[in-house]
Design an enzyme around this catalytic site. Structure first.
Site, PDB file in Angstrom:
ATOM      1  N   HIS A  84       0.816  -1.332  -0.053  1.00  0.00           N
ATOM      2  CA  HIS A  84      -0.127   0.118   0.189  1.00  0.00           C
ATOM      3  C   HIS A  84       0.718   1.254  -0.162  1.00  0.00           C
ATOM      4  O   HIS A  84       0.570   2.252  -0.816  1.00  0.00           O
ATOM      5  CB  HIS A  84      -0.907  -0.033   1.265  1.00  0.00           C
TER       6      HIS A  84
ATOM      7  N   HIS B  82     -10.591   3.169  -1.053  1.00  0.00           N
ATOM      8  CA  HIS B  82     -10.623   2.666   0.411  1.00  0.00           C
ATOM      9  C   HIS B  82     -11.487   1.487   0.375  1.00  0.00           C
ATOM     10  O   HIS B  82     -12.540   1.526   1.032  1.00  0.00           O
ATOM     11  CB  HIS B  82     -11.379   3.671   1.281  1.00  0.00           C
TER      12      HIS B  82
END
Lengths: 233, 755
Positions: free
Chosen positions: B50, B96
């Site tokens: 990430h 998200h």
């Protein structure tokens, strides 16, 4: 001079000032919630939309304890015009400047859309540019905009002519089918008994330009300007 | 002084932190010793997929990122693009996905909060948001719940912060059953010479912590949650999802923008994934400096937090700031006014090391660059999926022709994909800030540019977010090209000039060669299209491991394009505005049904090749639209996309303030169902009052144009030159189907909620 109260979490304050300035040529001043006095030359107070203090408690319930609200209350008691829009309406109800309460929309969702409202009272500082029965197209955007009053209060509001606006069809017919939030008697806005404090859920400041939301909101904000200017003369 | 009890660091613990054995060896080499527990935590988040983009950066580097209008490309919090008049727009889209699947309301809310911070960190006031959200099919109650939660979360954060949500896309497909997508876009406006960056320069300058207090929420939230596949245990990760507080964010926006009007600031960075760690490393790494700070000075929400927790917490609404020494009081004064925390926690130092103290003891002492700038770069294996040829096979001759085009149109309008999304967008404040000219529902959103002081400019900004995952699954390269082309075309349909793009690349597990192949194909396709259309990539985000129990989502490279309109009063809309106008079609109808929603819905097939994309033609089309709108030759321009011509024509008749019918006559040498429902790219329906003027402009631009009908009446009629009409429907009927497609599938849950 117009005073626009800024609570932490207010978010239509800039739009309200822009509407007064660009469409009506009127300057306004932002008044911080921690201030204890309104500027001395204040002629009208506007509580704008938003989410004061986050509205984590009941909407407007925290704002009523803001230092500035004591000054706003004094201003209203002295007969000064006070307008509350959306969260500002909620703040005025919570502060006791207007009767009744605003509760969760009946469909339990936030709703943003253009609605039609019928002017019920035209001879007021907030609607003198309208005629009774006029239909205005103005947007709403709220999650807790269902106006509530018990039977007794409702009867009093009706007989005193305190109901200012009701949700209606484009043709002006009022009925539950076009009630966007479950407000009692389709009420979109009310005034106090003295007639100098008014609150409504629709946002007149978002309907002041032909290509951005139309201009029906000008009738309301313009009425207040006329009233203040008329008084000053 | 309290005793710090921490787990013993070894290779086992490193593995638990998601680090490979090779990465652990590299850490030992960098430090020349065993890392402390806090240091291990830092490496694990900084080198997580990430945060480090280790699987993707090799390919992202190849994207076109430069053009005269680009002020800041990828690398900063968001891209910055010049729009003239001394103003710039700052924008980015970010995912998200993982948190939203675990906890839809907070997951989506903090997605919005995070992207907003990326924008105002750079000095820009956020003025518009969009989103792209994708779910499994709505017959699954879990996905009805997820849709409710995500929409409530986006509105529940975006509405209070006072940023209008002006557009987006909502779609549904079986492939998202195990992993939904929540991609949030935000755009801000800034004066060109007031752009702020993540910098920590000036030895001795104070490092100041701003915003919410640090709690134990979201430790390893974004970083680790989004760096592995889901499995049956994912539910247990719910506590790692952060909780958002839009009220604090709204105050933080106002306080930061106020502070930015002074000249106190050296650099500023929001604390997103990996919180304090990531933000401080990025600032120091960008500046070739080091930072020393003391964790005891960090405002804390709870007692007894360990260094590990303080460093890795992903508590929301926090910023890190470096100001000129002596300017601290200016910061405190503003933040006190807004009742927000501000605390000096350390200072900028020479030597390129990060030193962190806790209770008087050094708990972290590591060189900045090897952690931040020189994080691992992988070269993962790629291979086309074994069934690719099978997917792409489509023999049109064997597909039964549509016998009931009117019924097919009704069925398409009644799908949640093509039906009205008003149920979703009504829950968002589309109007705040007072500049929304075209909100949700048009091809692109259009807002007016108003300066911070309330002065109106003539400029407008158009923006659109798009992707067709079915096409990307069939051919990721063409699918990604088509996504860029469509987003740009949508922007051009308003009359605006597309300027630049941002992307959110949602894929499965990159450790699988076929997923990595999809990724590489899509990135390259996107790059080719961005280059050809002159709209560089200025920001973006990669979300991998969108995979559950071994099943990946369809490749979904979400593209958002932003364009500028020179005069916002002159723009086109996607609906018909009055009767009696000439309707023309720009572009060519081809016999392309591969990957179409008609083929999926009416024949149960997802196969074939997606429609071809002609980028040189698209560029000519942009010019025609821009000049046509500017010359008042075009009042309506609507892109033909999913559902083809029949659906696009219906949309133009029923989505305006008034329903205005149309009579269309079509002829082409292709099968009627391909003509009506095929999804050939590059086509736009236009309404004009000056056919001759438009024809001559189109000829000059090199765009094919044909007159196909006239607006007016209460019906949609589409017929061939001879014989019976294919479609002859009442607009009221079509509107009802379209309007109710989503609500009628969600009512059962609403009933349950009310009960």
């Amino acid at each position: 001079m117009f005073a626009v109260v800024q609570f932490p979490g207010s978010n239509d304050d800039r739009d309200m000032r822009f509407a007064f300035k660009s469409a009506l040529g009127v300057d306004s001043r932002l008044v911080w919630h921690k201030d204890t006095e309104l500027p001395a030359d204040t002629r009208a107070v506007v509580c704008p939309g938003g989410f004061s203090y986050g509205d984590y408690l009941r909407c407007g319930a925290m704002a009523k304890y803001s230092p500035i609200m004591t000054a706003v209350r004094r201003f209203a008691e002295a007969g000064g015009p006070v307008l509350g829009v959306c969260n500002g309406f909620q703040v005025l109800c919570e502060s006791g400047l207007l009767p009744g309460a605003l509760v969760r929309n009946h469909q339990l969702h936030f709703v943003c859309e253009f609605v039609y409202i019928r002017v019920e009272q035209a001879a007021t500082p907030f609607s003198s540019r309208c005629a009774s029965g006029d239909v205005l197209r103005i947007p709403i955007k709220h999650g807790e905009g269902a106006y509530f009053a018990d039977t007794e209060l409702l009867a009093r509001l009706e007989s005193n002519g305190q109901v200012m606006f009701r949700y209606c069809t484009p043709e002006g017919e009022v009925g539950p089918a076009v009630n966007p939030n479950g407000s009692v008697s389709e009420i979109a806005g009310i005034r106090n008994q003295a007639g100098n404090v008014m609150g409504l859920m629709p946002h007149p400041e978002h309907a002041v330009e032909e290509m951005i939301g139309g201009t029906d909101g000008l009738a309301l904000l313009g009425s207040l300007v006329d009233f203040v200017v008329g008084r000053a003369q | 002084m309290s005793e710090l009890r921490e787990p013993k660091v070894d290779i086992e613990l490193a593995r638990e932190h998601g680090l490979s054995d090779a990465e652990y060896d590299q850490i030992l080499e960098i430090l020349g010793r065993t890392p402390t527990y806090s240091e291990l935590g830092i490496f694990s988040v900084m080198w997580s997929e990430h945060c480090s983009y280790k699987s993707s950066k090799k390919y992202l580097k190849q994207l076109p990122t430069e053009a005269p209008q680009v002020i800041e490309g990828p690398g900063e919090n968001a891209g910055v693009v010049d729009i003239g008049d001394g103003l710039a727009v700052v924008f980015k889209i970010e995912s998200h996905n993982h948190p939203s699947f675990i906890e839809p309301r907070q997951g989506a809310a903090t997605g919005v909060g995070g992207i907003l911070r990326d924008i105002f960190t750079m000095g820009a006031r956020p003025i518009a948001s969009m989103n792209s959200i994708r779910f499994g099919t709505l017959d699954d109650p879990k996905h009805r719940y997820l849709l409710h939660g995500v929409v409530e979360g986006i509105g529940g954060y975006g509405n209070p912060v006072g940023v209008a949500t002006v557009g987006g896309e909502t779609s549904f497909h079986e492939c998202y059953r195990g992993n939904i997508l929540v991609n949030a876009f935000s755009l801000g406006l800034v004066e060109i010479d007031r752009v702020f960056r993540a910098r920590a320069t000036g030895i001795g300058n104070p490092v100041i912590y701003l915003g919410s207090k640090t709690g134990r929420d979201g430790i390893h939230g974004a970083s680790l949650l989004a760096s592995a596949e889901f499995d049956e245990q994912s539910e247990a990760k719910r506590p790692t999802v952060q909780v958002g507080d839009p009220f604090t964010e709204k105050c933080l926006i106002e306080a930061c923008l106020e502070l930015m009007r002074s000249d106190a600031i050296i650099g500023i960075q929001d604390m997103g994934a990996a919180g304090l760690t990531c933000s401080s490393f990025e600032m120091a790494s960008n500046s070739g400096t080091g930072i020393e700070f003391d964790l005891d000075k960090v405002p804390q929400r709870e007692t007894g937090m360990t260094p590990y927790e303080l460093l890795l917490s992903e508590s929301q609404e926090r910023m890190l700031l470096v100001v000129k020494a002596g300017q601290e009081d200016r910061v405190f004064e503003i933040f006190e006014r807004w009742d927000l925390d501000a605390a000096v926690i350390g200072q900028v130092v020479d030597g390129g090391r990060m030193k962190v103290r806790w209770h008087g003891k050094t708990v972290v002492d590591i060189p900045v660059d090897p952690v931040a700038a020189s994080s691992p770069e992988l070269d993962r294996a790629t291979a086309p999926p074994a069934d690719l040829r099978e997917r792409q096979k489509l023999d049109l001759a064997s597909i039964a022709p549509e016998q009931d085009p009117g019924g097919a149109l009704e069925a398409l309008l009644d799908t949640p994909d093509l039906g009205s999304k008003a149920w979703v967008s009504r829950q968002y404040d589309q109007l705040v800030q007072g500049d929304t000219i075209i909100g949700p529902g048009g091809d692109a959103a259009l807002i007016r540019v108003k300066r911070e002081d309330g002065t109106i400019t003539r400029k407008g900004l158009a923006m659109s977010v798009d992707c067709n995952p079915r096409w990307c699954w069939l051919d990721p390269r063409t699918g990604a090209m088509a996504a860029v082309a469509e987003a740009a075309r949508n922007v051009a349909c308003t009359g605006a000039k597309p300027l630049a793009l941002t992307n959110c690349l949602n894929f499965g597990n990159p450790e699988k060669p076929e997923i990595m192949w999809e990724f590489v194909e899509a990135v390259q396709g996107m790059g080719v299209a961005a280059e050809a259309l002159g709209i560089p990539v200025v920001s973006g985000n990669v979300s991998l491991y969108n995979e559950t129990a071994g099943r990946a989502i369809y490749p979904t490279p979400t593209i958002a394009v932003v364009g500028v309109l020179e005069d916002w009063e002159k723009h086109a809309v996607s609906h018909f505005t009055k009767p009696g106008m000439t309707v023309v079609l720009l572009g060519e109808n081809r016999e392309e049904l591969g990957g179409s929603i008609w083929l999926a819905l009416r024949r149960g097939l997802e196969c074939g090749l997606p429609p071809a994309v002609d980028l040189a033609y698209e560029k000519r089309l942009h010019r025609l639209l821009r000049e046509g709108v500017s010359a008042d030759l075009i009042t309506t321009a609507h892109d033909v996309s999913e559902g083809g011509l029949a659906v696009a024509l219906t949309e133009s008749t029923i989505t305006g303030p008034e329903r205005i019918g149309v009579e269309i006559e079509l002829s082409d040498g292709i099968r009627p169902d391909a003509l009506l429902f095929g999804e050939s790219t590059g086509r736009v329906i236009v309404a004009t009052q000056d056919l001759e003027g438009l024809e001559s402009l189109a000829a000059g631009c090199g765009v094919a144009l044909r007159r196909i009908g006239r607006t007016g009446g209460p019906r949609l009629v589409i017929r061939p030159p001879q014989g019976e009409s294919w479609i002859d429907a009442e607009l009221d009927r079509l509107h009802e189907l379209w309007w109710n497609a989503l609500p009628r599938r969600l009512e059962p849950l609403e009933g349950e909620e009310a009960a």
